[in-house]
Design an enzyme around this catalytic site. Structure first.
Site, PDB file in Angstrom:
ATOM      1  CG  HIS A   1      -1.938  -1.071   1.226  1.00  7.74           C
ATOM      2  ND1 HIS A   1      -2.762  -1.330   0.160  1.00  7.74           N
ATOM      3  CD2 HIS A   1      -2.236  -2.004   2.174  1.00  7.74           C
ATOM      4  CE1 HIS A   1      -3.542  -2.366   0.451  1.00  7.74           C
ATOM      5  NE2 HIS A   1      -3.232  -2.790   1.660  1.00  7.74           N
TER       6      HIS A   1
ATOM      7  CG  ASP B   1      -2.648  -8.604   0.910  1.00  5.90           C
ATOM      8  OD1 ASP B   1      -1.957  -8.958   1.871  1.00  5.90           O
ATOM      9  OD2 ASP B   1      -3.634  -7.840   1.008  1.00  5.90           O
TER      10      ASP B   1
ATOM     11  CG  HIS C   1      -6.416  -5.480   1.824  1.00  7.89           C
ATOM     12  ND1 HIS C   1      -6.065  -6.539   2.651  1.00  7.89           N
ATOM     13  CD2 HIS C   1      -7.431  -4.827   2.452  1.00  7.89           C
ATOM     14  CE1 HIS C   1      -6.839  -6.528   3.720  1.00  7.89           C
ATOM     15  NE2 HIS C   1      -7.675  -5.507   3.629  1.00  7.89           N
TER      16      HIS C   1
ATOM     17  CG  ASP D   1      -4.865 -10.145   3.501  1.00  8.08           C
ATOM     18  OD1 ASP D   1      -4.621 -10.882   2.523  1.00  8.08           O
ATOM     19  OD2 ASP D   1      -4.612  -8.927   3.491  1.00  8.08           O
TER      20      ASP D   1
END
Length: 357
Positions: free
Chosen positions: A169, A206, A208, A286
């Protein structure tokens, strides 16, 4: 006259870009993060300095900030790894970070408030910044050094795993989502300059969206981004999605069977879409069923199969692969990652005994 001014501005801009690129190259060439690793070491990168633990911070954020050490502990106790064969990286210096990050961004990390916003732990805003530098940002910088070194090891050995890293991120001028430094971008830039690599594929699995590296490599034809993520969760960065070469959007609640079936199809697409010289695999856990932030429903065995599929993909293409562990917001993540690494060894996709690939 207007045309003359425009030409002069363009020339000045080009000159400034050349200076910036030259400085970036000098920083990479002078970096100490690449060093020779003895052949008796296996390309699994870890340092005890990765783990974050102070004043109960690890209990405030759902991220398991000690998972990196527990992954290695599982592998050592179960006989898959000799701890003396692990590779310990150096901490990334300011000059290393400036290869990608702006001076302004690094200065912003001197504010405890800014750091608290990035790691999403509001109480640390009241801590003296020197404590956060030592207890939070230093571990992150060590993991950055690990990801960069893993790039070199992958080219030498065929594969490498940084037990930490995967801060997808964070971009050159903005952090967020527990990501303070852009280790993936840095790994790619070092590989371009010092390893003779000209094409990199980022496989980001991931839960995200990896908006950080998407901004950093926007419209850069040398980098192919394959990002498979839950579209309904953070970061909702719709602008960055424009820079994903292979965008695979999932819905909350996607099951193991659905996930693996979709991954199979998309890996086949990637197989013919791009011919990389290095694969960087962001292997966030995740996606696990029960993860409070990922909101997918993939079983532990599904994660193990997922990782196996990505390593098979790289092996079939005969391309070196770097794996980073990224997100995972349950205490069970460390166990699953360790089981996945041992499975890769058992399936002869990696060699934890130390034999060169």
């Amino acid at each position: 006259m207007a045309a003359t001014r425009s030409s002069a501005s363009a020339a000045a801009a080009t000159s400034a870009e050349i200076v910036v690129e030259d400085m970036k190259r000098k920083r990479i060439l002078s970096s100490k993060l690449y060093f020779d690793v003895p052949p008796n070491k296996v390309p699994v990168v870890y340092s005890p300095s990765y783990d974050i633990s102070f004043m109960g911070i690890e209990k405030v954020h759902p991220f398991d900030s000690s998972k990196w050490g527990r992954i290695c502990q599982f592998l050592v106790v179960e006989g898959f790894l000799d701890k003396n064969r692990l590779v310990e990286p150096l901490e990334a210096s300011k000059d290393d970070l400036l290869v990608v990050h702006t001076e302004e961004y690094l200065k912003s990390l001197r504010s405890s408030l800014n750091v608290s916003l990035i790691i999403e732990v509001p109480p640390v805003a009241v801590f003296p910044n020197c404590i956060l530098q030592m207890k939070v940002l230093k571990p992150f910088r060590s993991q950055v050094g690990g990801t960069i070194l893993a790039g070199k090891l992958a080219l030498e050995r065929g594969w490498a795993i940084n037990v930490g890293g995967g801060f997808h991120h964070c971009s050159s001028d903005k952090g967020g989502g527990f990501c303070a430094y852009a280790d993936i971008t840095l790994c790619v830039e070092f590989a371009f300059t010092r390893l003779g690599v000209s094409r990199v594929m980022i496989i980001d699995l991931d839960a995200h969206q990896g908006n950080g590296h998407e901004w950093d490599f926007a419209n850069d034809g040398r980098v192919y981004i394959f990002d498979m993520y839950n579209r309904n969760i953070y970061p909702h960065d719709f602008e960055a999605r424009r820079f994903i070469d292979q965008k695979v959007e999932l819905q909350s609640g996607t099951t193991t069977e659905e996930y693996l079936e979709r991954l199979n199809k998309e890996l086949q697409v990637a197989q013919s879409a791009f011919d990389p010289e290095l694969v960087i695999y962001n292997a966030g856990t995740d996606i696990l069923d029960g993860d409070p932030l990922g909101r997918l429903k993939v079983s532990p065995q599904g994660v193990i199969i997922r990782d196996e599929k990505v390593f098979c993909f790289a092996q079939e293409k005969r391309v070196p692969l770097v794996m980073v562990t990224s997100g995972g917001y349950m205490k069970t993540s460390a166990r699953v990652i360790a089981d996945s690494i041992s499975n890769l060894h058992n399936k002869h996709l990696i060699d934890l005994d130390g034999t060169l690939q």
